[in-house]
Design an enzyme around this catalytic site. Structure first.
Site, PDB file in Angstrom:
ATOM      1  N   GLU A 210       0.871  -1.173   0.000  1.00 33.03           N
ATOM      2  CA  GLU A 210       0.000   0.000   0.000  1.00 33.03           C
ATOM      3  C   GLU A 210       0.907   1.223   0.000  1.00 33.03           C
ATOM      4  O   GLU A 210       1.467   1.591   1.033  1.00 33.03           O
ATOM      5  CB  GLU A 210      -0.930  -0.016   1.214  1.00 33.03           C
ATOM      6  CG  GLU A 210      -1.936  -1.147   1.214  1.00 33.03           C
ATOM      7  CD  GLU A 210      -2.934  -1.075   0.076  1.00 33.03           C
ATOM      8  OE1 GLU A 210      -3.103   0.017  -0.494  1.00 33.03           O
ATOM      9  OE2 GLU A 210      -3.545  -2.105  -0.250  1.00 33.03           O
ATOM     10  N   CYS A 244      -2.010   9.322   2.478  1.00 32.68           N
ATOM     11  CA  CYS A 244      -1.577   8.777   1.183  1.00 32.68           C
ATOM     12  C   CYS A 244      -2.554   9.078   0.056  1.00 32.68           C
ATOM     13  O   CYS A 244      -2.174   9.094  -1.115  1.00 32.68           O
ATOM     14  CB  CYS A 244      -1.336   7.275   1.295  1.00 32.68           C
ATOM     15  SG  CYS A 244      -2.789   6.330   1.814  1.00 32.68           S
TER      16      CYS A 244
END
Length: 497
Positions: A210, A244
């Protein structure tokens, strides 16, 4: 035997004992995590405040609540999620039992990130637990208070043989990655993601990465600028941009840019007051190294709003940069901070081309009332996820997988998708020794003939039942009776030999 090797091998021994397999055991461990979050909420709030100056609102909703939601889902649905699947059958397998069994991978390593140090570690952890794995957790060393909390608290609630916390920095992580795991789940930068992937290759260990990247925003003239900017500025400055999937930069025409710059000051004042630094809802940069990196980006750009910095407090004000070009330093890396560049484009075609010229982003945000234009973006670009006329909320939708593509990551998780990530789906064909089944399968044996080939072709061919599944079942049943009859009469041997 090294310390890390001893930790991994003792955890593997616990997994091999079968301890984590029973549903009742898994459910109890999940309930223990839920209890840990509920009984230690105040301590978690203090830890996140120390690490990121994260306020109560953000911690409760974006750290704790996200984990609780998945826990409640797993606890309620663990039996149904873990049941074997029963795939459809061809005629050749009509008398067989077909299963797709769901088994845990084994010993899982989960490496968390510092920007959401509780959520980004425990979300994958509880999914791995629900699937029946043993888990070694590696919190981020940059979020010191949260890592200390986890190391101290997790052993009080979870089975210490099966679930362990390992703290430390780069040396400890490097030693962990040298060990053999059955699955590795990493959240963080692309640079470290490549290191993790390389380490996993030694043992052909499956991984989920991720990562992140520069998540673009495109706004056209048809958008409601005031509403759009509320949603964009909220998404950008939550956790002071250390997210993110935060909007990384805006692309728009010059006319839209003027509207953005007119709307933004009033919205930011509404959010954080006249003196943003005094707001209880605005966090701080995680450490001095990240502060210096972001300060350099401000100093090499043209702030038209914000730009105020305080190195003692690791404070950077919400900042908007205008007149940005693709070659500017702020456009060369993921920003991961409270800086929002605006880059002018002539039209949506130019924006699409720019997105496609770089790595595939983790998120893409489109603001428009023009459906045809929106679908052109969706069909001509690739991203981990997309939100139209809002930001960040795709991360919270029940039933959505979350993950990157290409440079922004591999694999996905959230909810049942997390449990599936940590589950190996093992196909199992279960045949009996009954004579009818053997007769159905007899055409596979030598000596071969054209008659045998045609019968086998008929048995294994895909059929839809012409839209009526019952018709397929009826034909299969009739075929079974026909086969049994001729087997008893002994006619197969004369036909096939």
């Amino acid at each position: 035997m090294s310390t890390m090797n001893a930790i991994v091998e003792s955890t593997r021994a616990a997994f091999m004992s079968g301890k984590t397999r029973p549903i009742a055991y898994r459910r109890q461990q999940l309930k223990n995590v839920l209890r840990m979050l509920e009984e230690n909420t105040d301590e978690i709030l203090v830890a996140l405040k120390k690490d990121l100056n994260k306020g109560r609102y953000e911690t409760l909703l974006m750290e704790i609540k996200m984990i609780k939601n998945d826990l409640v889902d797993y606890i309620a649905n663990l039996e149904s999620y873990s049941k074997p699947e029963r795939p459809s059958k061809a005629f050749a397998n009509w008398l067989d039992s077909l299963y797709i069994l769901k088994e845990p991978f084994g010993v899982v390593l989960v490496i968390g990130a510092w920007n959401y140090p509780l959520q980004l570690l425990l979300l994958p952890v509880v999914g791995a637990m629900a699937a029946g794995n043993c888990v070694i957790m590696k919190p981020s060393e940059n979020a010191v208070a949260t890592a200390d909390f986890l190391q101290k608290t997790v052993p009080k609630y979870l089975d210490q043989e099966c679930f362990k916390v390992v703290c430390g920095g780069i040396p400890e992580t490097t030693k962990l990655l040298a060990e053999k795991f059955d699955y590795i789940f990493y959240t963080g930068s692309g640079t470290v993601g490549q290191i993790v992937h390389k380490a996993a290759n030694k043992y052909l260990t499956p991984v989920t990465l991720e990562l992140g990247g520069k998540s673009p925003v495109y706004i056209d003239e048809s958008a409601d600028i005031n509403i759009a900017m509320k949603r964009i500025l909220w998404g950008k400055f939550v956790n002071v941009g250390q997210t993110c999937i935060a909007p990384d930069y805006i692309m728009c025409t010059e006319a839209v840019e003027k509207k953005i710059l007119a709307a933004a000051p009033g919205i930011l004042e509404t959010f954080y007051g006249k003196d943003h630094k005094q707001s209880a809802d605005l966090g701080r940069i995680i450490n001095e190294r990240q502060f210096k990196r972001l300060a350099h980006l401000v100093q090499t750009s043209k702030p038209v709003l914000g730009g105020v910095m305080d190195s003692q407090e690791l404070y950077i004000a919400p900042t908007i940069l205008a007149g940005v070009s693709p070659n500017d330093p702020v456009m060369q890396e993921e920003i991961f901070g409270p800086l929002l560049p605006i880059m002018r484009v002539a039209n949506h075609q130019e924006a699409i081309n720019y997105i496609n010229s770089g790595d595939k982003p983790l998120a893409m945000y489109l603001f428009s009332s023009n459906d045809a234009q929106i679908w052109e973006f969706l069909n001509r670009t690739s991203a981990g996820g997309v939100s139209v006329n809002d930001t960040m909320l795709q991360f919270t939708v029940d039933g959505f997988p979350f993950g990157g593509v290409g440079g922004s990551g591999m694999g996905s998780y959230h909810g049942k998708y997390t449990l599936d990530t940590f589950t190996h789906k093992k196909p199992c064909l279960y045949k009996s020794f009954n004579k009818i089944g053997e007769a159905l399968a007899s055409s596979r044996y030598p000596p071969y003939s054209e008659t045998k080939r045609k019968l086998l072709d008929f048995l294994v061919s895909k059929r839809t039942g012409y839209g009526f599944p019952f018709l397929s079942q009826l034909i299969a049943f009739a075929l079974g009776l026909w086969t049994a009859y001729h087997y008893q009469k002994g006619t197969f041997s004369s036909w096939f030999n």
